[in-house]
Motif scaffolding. Structure first.
Motif, short mmCIF file in Angstrom:
data_model
loop_
_atom_site.label_atom_id
_atom_site.label_comp_id
_atom_site.label_asym_id
_atom_site.label_seq_id
_atom_site.Cartn_x
_atom_site.Cartn_y
_atom_site.Cartn_z
N LEU A 52 -1.74 1.59 -5.60
CA LEU A 52 -0.37 1.89 -5.20
C LEU A 52 0.04 1.10 -3.96
O LEU A 52 1.16 0.57 -3.90
N LEU A 53 -0.86 1.01 -2.99
CA LEU A 53 -0.52 0.30 -1.75
C LEU A 53 -0.25 -1.17 -2.01
O LEU A 53 0.64 -1.77 -1.38
N ASP A 54 -1.02 -1.78 -2.91
CA ASP A 54 -0.79 -3.18 -3.26
C ASP A 54 0.61 -3.37 -3.82
O ASP A 54 1.34 -4.29 -3.43
N SER A 55 0.98 -2.50 -4.75
CA SER A 55 2.29 -2.63 -5.38
C SER A 55 3.42 -2.31 -4.41
O SER A 55 4.48 -2.96 -4.43
N ILE A 56 3.21 -1.33 -3.54
CA ILE A 56 4.22 -1.01 -2.53
C ILE A 56 4.43 -2.20 -1.59
O ILE A 56 5.57 -2.55 -1.25
N ILE A 63 11.75 -7.03 -1.32
CA ILE A 63 13.06 -6.56 -0.87
C ILE A 63 13.37 -7.08 0.53
O ILE A 63 14.46 -7.61 0.79
N LEU A 64 12.39 -6.96 1.43
CA LEU A 64 12.62 -7.34 2.83
C LEU A 64 12.38 -8.83 3.03
O LEU A 64 11.47 -9.25 3.73
N GLY A 65 13.19 -9.64 2.41
CA GLY A 65 13.05 -11.08 2.51
C GLY A 65 14.11 -11.68 3.40
O GLY A 65 14.49 -11.12 4.43
N ALA A 66 14.64 -12.82 2.97
CA ALA A 66 15.61 -13.55 3.79
C ALA A 66 16.90 -12.76 3.98
O ALA A 66 17.57 -12.90 5.00
N GLY A 67 17.26 -11.93 3.00
CA GLY A 67 18.52 -11.20 3.09
C GLY A 67 18.57 -10.17 4.19
O GLY A 67 19.65 -9.74 4.60
N ASN A 68 17.41 -9.76 4.68
CA ASN A 68 17.37 -8.71 5.70
C ASN A 68 18.07 -9.14 6.99
O ASN A 68 18.73 -8.34 7.65
N ALA A 69 17.92 -10.41 7.36
CA ALA A 69 18.51 -10.90 8.60
C ALA A 69 20.03 -11.01 8.52
O ALA A 69 20.70 -11.17 9.55
N ARG A 70 20.59 -10.91 7.32
CA ARG A 70 22.04 -11.01 7.14
C ARG A 70 22.71 -9.63 7.12
O ARG A 70 23.94 -9.55 7.07
N LEU A 71 21.93 -8.57 7.15
CA LEU A 71 22.51 -7.24 7.03
C LEU A 71 23.42 -6.85 8.20
O LEU A 71 24.43 -6.19 7.99
N PRO A 270 -0.88 1.86 -14.92
CA PRO A 270 0.58 1.70 -14.97
C PRO A 270 1.28 2.82 -15.74
O PRO A 270 1.42 2.76 -16.95
N THR A 271 1.68 3.84 -15.03
CA THR A 271 2.47 4.91 -15.62
C THR A 271 3.83 4.95 -14.92
O THR A 271 3.98 4.46 -13.80
N LEU A 272 4.79 5.55 -15.58
CA LEU A 272 6.13 5.62 -15.02
C LEU A 272 6.15 6.45 -13.74
O LEU A 272 6.87 6.13 -12.78
N ASP A 273 5.35 7.51 -13.69
CA ASP A 273 5.30 8.34 -12.48
C ASP A 273 4.76 7.56 -11.29
O ASP A 273 5.30 7.64 -10.18
N ARG A 274 3.70 6.80 -11.52
CA ARG A 274 3.12 6.02 -10.43
C ARG A 274 4.09 4.91 -9.99
O ARG A 274 4.24 4.64 -8.80
N PHE A 275 4.73 4.29 -10.96
CA PHE A 275 5.68 3.23 -10.61
C PHE A 275 6.89 3.82 -9.88
O PHE A 275 7.44 3.19 -8.97
N SER A 276 7.31 5.01 -10.28
CA SER A 276 8.43 5.67 -9.58
C SER A 276 8.06 5.94 -8.14
O SER A 276 8.89 5.76 -7.23
N LEU A 277 6.82 6.35 -7.91
CA LEU A 277 6.37 6.59 -6.54
C LEU A 277 6.38 5.29 -5.73
O LEU A 277 6.83 5.27 -4.57
N VAL A 278 5.90 4.22 -6.35
CA VAL A 278 5.93 2.90 -5.69
C VAL A 278 7.36 2.52 -5.34
O VAL A 278 7.65 2.07 -4.22
N HIS A 280 10.08 4.49 -5.01
CA HIS A 280 10.67 5.37 -4.01
C HIS A 280 10.20 5.00 -2.60
O HIS A 280 11.01 4.89 -1.67
N ILE A 281 8.90 4.81 -2.45
CA ILE A 281 8.36 4.49 -1.12
C ILE A 281 8.85 3.13 -0.64
O ILE A 281 9.25 2.96 0.52
N SER A 282 8.85 2.16 -1.54
CA SER A 282 9.26 0.80 -1.17
C SER A 282 10.73 0.75 -0.76
O SER A 282 11.08 0.14 0.26
N THR A 283 11.58 1.37 -1.56
CA THR A 283 13.01 1.34 -1.24
C THR A 283 13.32 2.16 0.01
O THR A 283 14.18 1.77 0.82
N LEU A 284 12.62 3.28 0.19
CA LEU A 284 12.84 4.08 1.40
C LEU A 284 12.40 3.33 2.65
O LEU A 284 13.12 3.31 3.67
N LEU A 285 11.24 2.69 2.57
CA LEU A 285 10.76 1.89 3.70
C LEU A 285 11.74 0.76 4.00
O LEU A 285 12.06 0.49 5.17
#
Length: 457
Positions: A52-56, A63-71, A270-278, A280-285
């Motif tokens: 999970l940590l690898d995927s997160i 997500i947090l790439g070049a576009g972050n500096a333009r926010l 690879p299950t939908l529940d595990r991917f959903s957790l990945v 949720h955590i990634s987008t929240l972070l």
């Protein structure tokens, strides 16, 4: 060493996509021979992929790439209140549509974004998503190379002012040399991997760099000289004149849909529940980092907020120079994620029914990364072309295609205004509106000097 590891990893026999992205789980598939279970192969399957940590780490880094500096600039365009609402709302939509792609894959029995669109809309859908995926990822690669050239040499010159006078070593202050060095010696070896989860450590390093950037801006923004700060009366604006531009910038920053199935397939289980957790955590972070950076910077610079927030600071500020270095570091560790998408798009579109070929793998990897590096070497600013390929592609990939496929795959007897379909319908309509407005504004800008690409030889 990374080059050798990447090549050795790439030389493994290419499995079918049903194995690479097991959307229909069955751990015994391929491990049963003549009615007997091959325990070694079964164990290998269970241990393949990342946690999970690898995927997160990979998703958050995407997500947090070049576009972050333009926010912060997006906050200036939309106004503080509207900007915060857009950040939260679009983050929630992004979280939903990322998971919707995997749901679509399960519903259609497809194993890639291209395959989903092909099954829903035929060859035209296949061509459309392939074009947008490649355009978005390749445009990102070019932008990353340009950012490397704009940040790292500047930091080196600031830390070592006399370095430019030393023969040979002075090359480290040369924009073109640094771009080529970082791309060929770091990004290229990482790009030779076939499994995206093996980029997790590089992504983790990039995330640490992004935290340094956020912390640096928070600490230094209140301390800048008064003449660099914006009008304090514009801090708490409700709505600004550039809401649609802000939506495009935020969408570009959040989109990672083009590699969502790659990340899903890289999970050890690879299950939908595990991917959903990945997800949720990634987008929240990502949302926490984005809001912290955007709000803290905008409150200080308001109407003077620039497209790259780091340009609002003095070039001699040590902590901000560290942030600039981390920003460049983030770029050449994120670039392989985009190359994965470019390469897989070409493989899926032209060679989907052929087995893995090492020569083709190396050829595509080398060709794509050299092409993007060449553009970065000769171009200081991609101008409006990046806005078109980035903003339009991001909107299509993040909002329109996932929702449209879901509407196509669900029961045709269910009315569009039902609770099951209405969110997808609204999402697709919203995406189409933003796409048209973004394209209209970008094309309008193309007729001005600001919209042209800037060549720097």
């Amino acid at each position: 060493m990374p080059l050798l590891v990447g090549l050795l990893d790439a030389s493994a026999v290419r499995s079918g996509l049903e194995v690479a992205i097991p959307l229909h789980e069955d751990n015994l598939v391929g491990a049963v021979t003549n009615g007997q279970i091959d325990l070694e192969e079964l164990a290998a399957k269970r241990n393949a992929g990342g946690g999970l940590l690898d995927s997160i780490a990979n998703m958050a880094n995407s997500i947090l790439g070049a576009g972050n500096a333009r926010l912060p600039y997006a906050m200036r365009q939309a106004g503080l209140i509207t900007g915060v609402i857009l950040l939260v709302a679009l983050c929630a939509v992004t979280d939903w549509t990322i998971r919707l792609i995997v749901i679509n894959a399960k519903m259609s029995g497809a194993t890639s974004y291209i395959d989903i669109m092909n099954r829903c809309f035929g060859s035209s859908g296949r061509a459309a998503v392939s074009f947008f995926q490649f355009a978005f990822a390749f445009g990102g690669m070019c932008a990353f190379g340009i950012i490397i050239g704009d940040t790292i040499p500047h930091v080196i010159r600031s830390v070592f002012p006399s370095l430019s006078t030393i023969p040979v070593i002075s090359l480290l202050t040369n924009r073109q040399f640094v771009i080529a060095l970082c791309t060929l010696c770091v990004s290229y070896p990482l790009s030779l991997y076939r499994d995206i989860h093996k980029l997790a450590r590089a992504s983790g390093l990039a995330l640490l760099g992004m935290l340094v950037i956020v912390a640096s801006v928070m600490i230094k923004a209140p301390e800048v000289a008064p003449e660099l700060k914006g009008d304090p009366d514009q801090r708490f604006t409700i709505i600004g004149p550039g809401v649609f531009q802000a939506v495009g910038v935020i969408s570009f920053a959040f989109v990672c849909h083009h590699n969502s199935l790659l990340i899903y397939g890289s999970l050890r289980t690879p299950t939908l529940d595990r991917f959903s957790l990945v997800t949720h955590i990634s987008t929240l972070l990502s949302l926490v980092c984005c809001c912290t950076l955007a709000i803290s910077a905008y409150l200080q610079f308001t109407d003077k907020t620039q497209g790259n927030i780091l340009n609002n600071f003095s070039g001699s500020d040590s902590l901000i120079n560290l942030a600039r270095f981390c920003f460049g570091l983030n770029m050449f560790t994120t670039l392989p994620l985009e190359l994965f998408v470019c390469r897989e798009t070409v493989e899926q579109y032209f060679f989907s029914h052929e087995p893995f070929n090492l020569q083709r793998h190396v050829l595509f990897t080398t060709s794509i990364i050299v092409a993007s590096m060449f553009i970065a070497l000769i171009t200081c600013d991609l101008g409006v072309m990046l806005e078109i390929t980035g903003g339009v592609s991001a909107t299509a990939l993040a909002y329109i295609f996932p929702a449209a496929c879901y509407l196509k795959l669900t029961d045709a007897q269910v009315p569009w205004y039902s609770r099951k379909k209405l969110p997808a319908f609204i999402c697709a309509a919203f995406g189409a509106t933003v796409l048209c407005m973004s394209l209209f504004l970008a094309l309008g800008k193309a007729w001005t000097p600001e919209g042209g690409a800037k060549i720097c030889m």
